[in-house]
Structure formats: C-alpha cells, structure tokens
Design a protein around this motif. Structure first.
Motif, PDB file in Angstrom:
ATOM      1  N   ALA A   7       0.839  -1.205   0.000  1.00 38.27           N
ATOM      2  CA  ALA A   7       0.000   0.000   0.000  1.00 38.27           C
ATOM      3  C   ALA A   7       0.873   1.252   0.000  1.00 38.27           C
ATOM      4  O   ALA A   7       0.610   2.209  -0.729  1.00 38.27           O
ATOM      5  N   VAL A   8       1.922   1.243   0.816  1.00 39.58           N
ATOM      6  CA  VAL A   8       2.826   2.398   0.879  1.00 39.58           C
ATOM      7  C   VAL A   8       3.527   2.582  -0.462  1.00 39.58           C
ATOM      8  O   VAL A   8       3.609   3.702  -0.980  1.00 39.58           O
ATOM      9  N   LYS A   9       3.997   1.501  -1.052  1.00 39.75           N
ATOM     10  CA  LYS A   9       4.682   1.598  -2.344  1.00 39.75           C
ATOM     11  C   LYS A   9       3.755   2.133  -3.427  1.00 39.75           C
ATOM     12  O   LYS A   9       4.187   2.893  -4.297  1.00 39.75           O
ATOM     13  N   ALA A  10       2.486   1.743  -3.384  1.00 37.45           N
ATOM     14  CA  ALA A  10       1.516   2.242  -4.370  1.00 37.45           C
ATOM     15  C   ALA A  10       1.322   3.745  -4.206  1.00 37.45           C
ATOM     16  O   ALA A  10       1.257   4.479  -5.200  1.00 37.45           O
ATOM     17  N   VAL A  11       1.241   4.205  -2.971  1.00 34.63           N
ATOM     18  CA  VAL A  11       1.105   5.651  -2.729  1.00 34.63           C
ATOM     19  C   VAL A  11       2.363   6.372  -3.186  1.00 34.63           C
ATOM     20  O   VAL A  11       2.288   7.427  -3.830  1.00 34.63           O
TER      21      VAL A  11
END
Length: 79
Positions: A54-58
C-alpha cells in the motif's frame, strides 16, 4: 526523498488499528486466518507485505504526480 517504506508501513498499520479500535473492532482476521489486530512487529511477513504494498503504491502515485508537475513547469518555462 520519501520516508522509509518500512517505517511508513508500520505507522499506517498502527493507524489502521487505532481506527478499527475506535469503531469497536477488536479482531480482524486475514483470508489466511492470521489475526491482524496486533502490533506491526507481530505480523507475518505476508501481512507486512500488504502494508508495504500500500505504501509503495502511494509512493508511486506521488512520484507520478511529481513528474507531471515537473513536465507542466517545463512546458510553461520560456525557451
């Protein structure tokens, strides 16, 4: 430069847990049967990977937005 993915993933998980607890949720189990309402450090690597993803997508969205903004700035700059 963006913050370390692991630190943000841990903070995001803790924030998610606080939000769930505020709603009265005391347990949340993954599809594999793992309890997720535990500190980030107690999660399996597979569960941590969900938070990291999720962090990488953001981060990818932020980087794309920055590139778009830079492109607009260059296009508007005099030659």
């Amino acid at each position: 430069m963006l913050p370390d993915v692991e630190k943000v993933a841990a903070a995001a998980h803790e924030g998610w847990m606080r939000a769930k607890l505020a709603l009265g949720v005391k347990s949340r189990v993954s599809e594999t049967g793992e309890e997720l309402m535990v500190p980030y450090s107690d999660l399996s690597e597979a569960a941590k990977d969900l938070d990291r993803g999720a962090v990488k997508a953001v981060y990818a969205a932020i980087e794309e937005a920055q590139k778009e903004e830079e492109g607009k700035a260059l296009a508007g700059a005099p030659a």
